[in-house]
Design an enzyme around this catalytic site. Structure first.
Site, PDB file in Angstrom:
ATOM      1  N   SER A   1      18.984  -7.444  -9.188  1.00 41.51           N
ATOM      2  CA  SER A   1      17.834  -7.485 -10.087  1.00 41.51           C
ATOM      3  C   SER A   1      17.984  -8.429 -11.277  1.00 41.51           C
ATOM      4  O   SER A   1      17.022  -9.096 -11.653  1.00 41.51           O
ATOM      5  CB  SER A   1      17.521  -6.075 -10.589  1.00 41.51           C
TER       6      SER A   1
ATOM      7  N   GLU B   1       0.829  -1.212   0.000  1.00 40.24           N
ATOM      8  CA  GLU B   1       0.000   0.000   0.000  1.00 40.24           C
ATOM      9  C   GLU B   1       0.864   1.263   0.000  1.00 40.24           C
ATOM     10  O   GLU B   1       0.510   2.272  -0.626  1.00 40.24           O
ATOM     11  CB  GLU B   1      -0.932  -0.013   1.204  1.00 40.24           C
TER      12      GLU B   1
ATOM     13  N   HIS C   1       2.898 -10.023  -9.708  1.00 36.88           N
ATOM     14  CA  HIS C   1       4.330 -10.317  -9.693  1.00 36.88           C
ATOM     15  C   HIS C   1       5.085  -9.276  -8.879  1.00 36.88           C
ATOM     16  O   HIS C   1       5.971  -9.594  -8.094  1.00 36.88           O
ATOM     17  CB  HIS C   1       4.880 -10.344 -11.118  1.00 36.88           C
ATOM     18  N   SER C   2       4.736  -8.028  -9.050  1.00 37.63           N
ATOM     19  CA  SER C   2       5.327  -6.924  -8.301  1.00 37.63           C
ATOM     20  C   SER C   2       4.386  -5.734  -8.441  1.00 37.63           C
ATOM     21  O   SER C   2       3.322  -5.830  -9.063  1.00 37.63           O
ATOM     22  CB  SER C   2       6.718  -6.568  -8.844  1.00 37.63           C
TER      23      SER C   2
END
Length: 432
Positions: free
Chosen positions: A193, A108, A322-323
């Site tokens: 990443s 959030e 997923h993200s």
């Protein structure tokens, strides 16, 4: 502790060193001189036999999925009842709730623009079972959905928040995206990443452990999407041929970002690839925390005592996007996600098991949920108030002695910041 865990083992044999009759018997071939000649003697295929049938092999029998509990938390075989204490079990369960609370708050927060990026672990909380089966000195190489492993090892909620906010107390000194955790103290390599780079790194670290005789192992987590990268194949082949004590843990959650697994590969999942590389392999129910725990514990024994790699394919389902860069409703229905959440929830399974043990009641959940969220919000509020890391830190930790070119750049930046303090918002950054 009694666990009935059987790993799929690739047959290994040295034709020159082992008795030809035993090899022939294992292959179902008679030991007559005529039949012996049917054994393939090429060095690249030690366990093959000749055949007069023209037949292409396209599949083998599917690898079974190891399970301890059903979806209602019932242990299916009494011999597999986990031998853990009440305290150990409750610590795992509380961490599952803490992980959920942290994911909810930080997801959030990203949507509100307070942090730049986030990835949740909804639906994959049973991964914590693997952390419980490891030694604290085992070296972990994560991908990006292993916050539960760190939480179990003792990474504090404050440390999670500081990293996601990239503030002055961030162990990474503000140099990484959110959820790219790392800590030397807890033997957790910093996440990067690029997909799958950690796989050959883990194999290399494990090879060093073997040479040192440390009796520890490396543990490498990745998703089924990463298993499509070249680094996956290089890492597994290296580990197999060199005999590296490493556990490869594949979270097969059904989707690699927006690509469902049915569109990403053919064959029997990721587990079949481990056997192809000559690696001890097991497929487990990744939503069953005790199946994950047992398989990881058995895998660690193989890796450490025999210097062999192990592949675990944990079958699960990614409930979340997923993200925060992804909207999964574009490639799957909301009903599919809702049905999965109701049908097979790792947290619910664990709670049902605890209730059957008499270690938990349904009413306790409200309190643990409330306290977990309160702890997360306290750490969240504190992290948000801290300053960003000192600008000077960007020049550290690469060279032992700063080269002249970077000395000049640092001097130029310091001069610019001093000349235009308001533009560079210097008060938002910590003093070195």
């Amino acid at each position: 502790m009694r666990w009935h865990v059987q790993l799929c083992k690739h047959p290994r044999a040295s034709v020159l060193a082992q008795d030809s009759a035993r090899l022939a018997a294992a292959a179902g071939v008679s030991t007559t001189s005529t039949a012996q000649r049917k054994k393939v003697m090429f060095p690249g295929a030690l366990n093959s036999v000749y055949t007069h049938k023209l037949q292409f092999a396209s599949n083998v029998e599917s690898i079974p999925t190891y399970q301890v509990m059903d979806t209602d938390g019932n242990v299916l075989d009494a011999a597999n009842e986990p031998q853990v204490s009440r305290e150990e079990a409750l610590y795992i369960y509380r961490n599952m709730h803490m992980l959920n609370a942290m994911d909810q708050v930080l997801y959030e927060a990203q949507r509100q623009g307070r942090i730049s990026f986030y990835m949740t672990s909804f639906g994959e909380e049973a991964l914590i079972g693997s952390a419980a089966a490891l030694d604290s000195n085992d070296l972990v190489f994560g991908q990006y959905r292993e916050a539960g492993v760190l939480l179990h090892r003792g990474f504090t909620i404050e440390q999670f928040m500081n990293q996601c906010y990239s503030n002055e107390r961030d162990l990474g000194k503000g140099r990484q995206m959110p959820v790219h955790y790392g800590t030397r103290e807890l033997n957790f390599q910093t996440i990067s990443s690029p997909l799958a780079t950690q796989i050959p790194q883990a194999a290399g670290a494990a090879y060093a452990m073997r040479r040192d005789g440390s009796k520890q192992c490396a543990v490498c987590y990745f998703g089924e999407g990463a298993a499509s990268e070249g680094d996956f194949h290089a890492g597994l082949n290296m580990a197999a041929t060199l005999g590296c004590p490493v556990i490869f843990y594949c979270r097969n959650n059904g989707y690699a970002i927006s690509t469902p697994s049915v569109e990403q590969y053919r064959g029997d999942g990721i587990a079949s690839r481990g056997i192809g590389y000559g690696i001890d392999t097991i497929r487990v129910d990744g939503n069953d925390i005790w199946a994950v725990y047992a398989a990881t514990k058995a895998a660690r024994k193989i890796a450490v005592e025999h210097n062999r790699p192990v592949l675990i394919e944990a079958m699960t389902y990614r409930v979340s996007h997923h993200s925060t860069s992804d909207d999964s409703s574009a490639y799957r229905s909301k009903k599919e996600v809702e049905d999965w959440s109701k049908r097979d929830n790792p947290v619910s399974r664990m709670r049902a098991w605890l209730e059957r043990k008499g270690w938990w009641t349904m009413g306790d959940d409200a309190e643990i949920t409330k306290s977990a969220k309160a702890e997360v919000l306290r750490a969240f509020a504190a992290a948000e108030k801290l300053k960003k890391p000192s600008i000077g830190l960007m020049f550290e930790d690469v060279y032992d002695e700063l080269p002249p070119v970077l000395e000049r750049e640092r001097s130029e930046i310091e001069a610019l910041v001093k000349k235009y303090p308001d533009y560079y918002q210097v008060n938002d950054f910590a003093r070195k």
